[in-house]
Design a protein around this motif. Structure first.
Motif, short mmCIF file in Angstrom:
data_model
loop_
_atom_site.label_atom_id
_atom_site.label_comp_id
_atom_site.label_asym_id
_atom_site.label_seq_id
_atom_site.Cartn_x
_atom_site.Cartn_y
_atom_site.Cartn_z
N CYS A 213 0.91 -0.95 -0.35
CA CYS A 213 -0.19 0.13 0.09
C CYS A 213 0.30 1.12 -0.23
O CYS A 213 0.83 1.91 -0.53
CB CYS A 213 -0.62 -0.17 1.47
N ILE A 214 1.87 1.20 0.88
CA ILE A 214 2.76 2.47 0.81
C ILE A 214 3.24 2.49 -0.37
O ILE A 214 4.00 3.57 -1.28
CB ILE A 214 3.91 2.44 2.10
N GLY A 215 4.02 1.41 -1.40
CA GLY A 215 4.84 1.57 -2.42
C GLY A 215 3.73 1.85 -3.39
O GLY A 215 3.98 2.83 -4.37
N SER A 216 2.44 1.51 -3.25
CA SER A 216 1.41 2.02 -4.16
C SER A 216 1.02 3.26 -4.14
O SER A 216 1.35 3.95 -5.36
CB SER A 216 0.29 1.35 -4.03
N MET A 217 1.12 4.01 -3.46
CA MET A 217 0.95 5.48 -2.78
C MET A 217 2.19 6.44 -3.64
O MET A 217 2.16 7.20 -4.34
CB MET A 217 0.54 5.59 -1.10
N ALA A 218 3.15 5.72 -3.40
CA ALA A 218 4.92 5.68 -3.71
C ALA A 218 4.56 6.51 -4.76
O ALA A 218 4.79 7.79 -5.96
CB ALA A 218 6.16 5.84 -3.33
N ALA B 261 -8.94 -4.04 -11.61
CA ALA B 261 -8.17 -4.62 -11.71
C ALA B 261 -7.19 -4.57 -10.08
O ALA B 261 -6.23 -6.13 -9.81
CB ALA B 261 -7.13 -3.91 -12.32
N ILE B 262 -7.50 -3.73 -9.23
CA ILE B 262 -6.20 -3.56 -7.59
C ILE B 262 -7.43 -4.97 -6.98
O ILE B 262 -6.68 -5.63 -6.17
CB ILE B 262 -6.72 -2.22 -7.30
N PHE B 263 -8.31 -5.29 -7.07
CA PHE B 263 -9.28 -6.31 -6.09
C PHE B 263 -8.64 -7.63 -6.73
O PHE B 263 -8.70 -8.62 -5.91
CB PHE B 263 -10.69 -6.06 -6.29
N MET C 7 -7.90 11.13 -11.04
CA MET C 7 -7.96 11.01 -10.09
C MET C 7 -7.30 11.60 -8.81
O MET C 7 -6.77 11.73 -8.56
CB MET C 7 -7.32 9.10 -9.45
N THR C 8 -8.37 11.67 -8.19
CA THR C 8 -8.01 12.30 -6.30
C THR C 8 -6.98 11.10 -5.52
O THR C 8 -7.19 9.89 -5.42
CB THR C 8 -9.11 12.70 -6.45
N TRP C 9 -6.17 11.77 -4.64
CA TRP C 9 -5.43 10.59 -4.20
C TRP C 9 -7.11 9.97 -2.69
O TRP C 9 -5.92 9.17 -2.77
CB TRP C 9 -4.32 12.05 -2.98
N GLY C 10 -7.46 10.95 -2.45
CA GLY C 10 -8.68 10.17 -1.60
C GLY C 10 -9.23 8.85 -2.37
O GLY C 10 -9.49 8.06 -1.96
N ILE D 93 -6.01 6.01 -2.33
CA ILE D 93 -6.08 5.68 -1.51
C ILE D 93 -6.86 4.19 -1.11
O ILE D 93 -7.10 2.98 -0.23
CB ILE D 93 -5.58 6.63 0.00
N CYS D 94 -8.00 5.44 -1.26
CA CYS D 94 -9.49 4.87 -0.82
C CYS D 94 -9.49 2.51 -2.03
O CYS D 94 -9.44 1.88 -0.87
CB CYS D 94 -10.96 4.92 -1.16
N ILE D 95 -9.20 3.13 -2.73
CA ILE D 95 -9.31 2.24 -3.36
C ILE D 95 -7.95 0.82 -3.20
O ILE D 95 -8.22 -0.18 -2.84
CB ILE D 95 -8.79 2.05 -5.37
N ILE D 96 -6.58 1.41 -2.99
CA ILE D 96 -5.79 0.79 -2.36
C ILE D 96 -6.08 0.04 -1.48
O ILE D 96 -5.55 -0.88 -0.87
CB ILE D 96 -4.72 1.66 -2.49
N LEU D 97 -6.73 1.20 -0.89
CA LEU D 97 -6.63 0.59 0.90
C LEU D 97 -7.84 -0.98 1.01
O LEU D 97 -8.00 -1.81 1.62
CB LEU D 97 -6.64 0.82 2.19
N LEU D 98 -8.86 -0.46 0.55
CA LEU D 98 -9.68 -1.42 0.43
C LEU D 98 -9.57 -2.92 -0.96
O LEU D 98 -10.83 -3.73 -0.51
CB LEU D 98 -10.99 -0.77 0.23
#
Length: 183
Positions: free
Chosen positions: A80-85, A127-129, A147-150, A153-158
């Protein structure tokens, strides 16, 4: 460079006997305690930002090193951190940054998704799921969309827990089937 480093670590670990069994490898890592886990999360972050190895390989490593629950948690945190980076790098540096890590053919294939009249977020989430697409590339591509940061992040975390669990547990079962003495 990353492949050479991994190969070197593999040879060193084999010579030291760390690859005799999962217990031997876990014993080796337990010596590093908390810092071993921090380093593992760091490796997960790096393997997303600089996609050298398939993510499934490092997910398998997490479960073999730390067991199913802690391994999953460490995999999840690092990915998740790497994806955000990756998203942030693309957001700040643009499309040219993506070309440093992926072939133009790969980029063009998935870049078409970004042009589908507001459907990119849905395609990206799917695709992430489901662990079928190159998530690392898609995270970079998401960074050059509206796409916004919000949203990201929501898509990645969930979305990541299911695919990481599927990779982690599925590859672990396959690994144990192929190498039963490691179980």
């Amino acid at each position: 460079m990353g492949i050479i480093l991994c190969a070197g670590l593999a040879v060193w670990g084999y010579k030291k006997g760390y690859f005799r069994s999962a217990a031997a490898l876990q014993d080796c890592m337990s010596r590093f305690g908390f810092w071993g886990m921090v380093c593992f999360v760091g490796v997960q972050i790096i393997q997303v930002v600089f996609p050298i190895l398939p993510g499934g390989v490092s997910c398998l490593a997490g479960v073999l090193l730390y067991g199913p629950w802690l391994g999953f948690l460490l995999n999840y945190m690092g990915i998740c951190i790497g994806s955000m980076a990756a998203f942030g790098i693309a957001r700040n540096l643009g499309r040219s940054a993506i070309g440093k890590f992926f072939s133009e053919k790969q980029i063009r294939r998935y870049e078409e998704w970004t042009k589908k009249d507001g459907k990119f977020a849905k395609l990206f989430a799917a695709a992430i799921f489901f662990p079928v697409a190159p998530d690392d590339l898609l995270c970079y591509l998401a960074g050059i969309t509206a796409m916004t940061w919000g949203q990201f992040i929501c898509i990645i975390l969930l979305g990541k827990p299911f695919s990481i669990a599927l990779y982690s547990m599925g590859l672990t079962k396959l690994f144990q089937f192929i190498f039963p003495s490691w179980g």
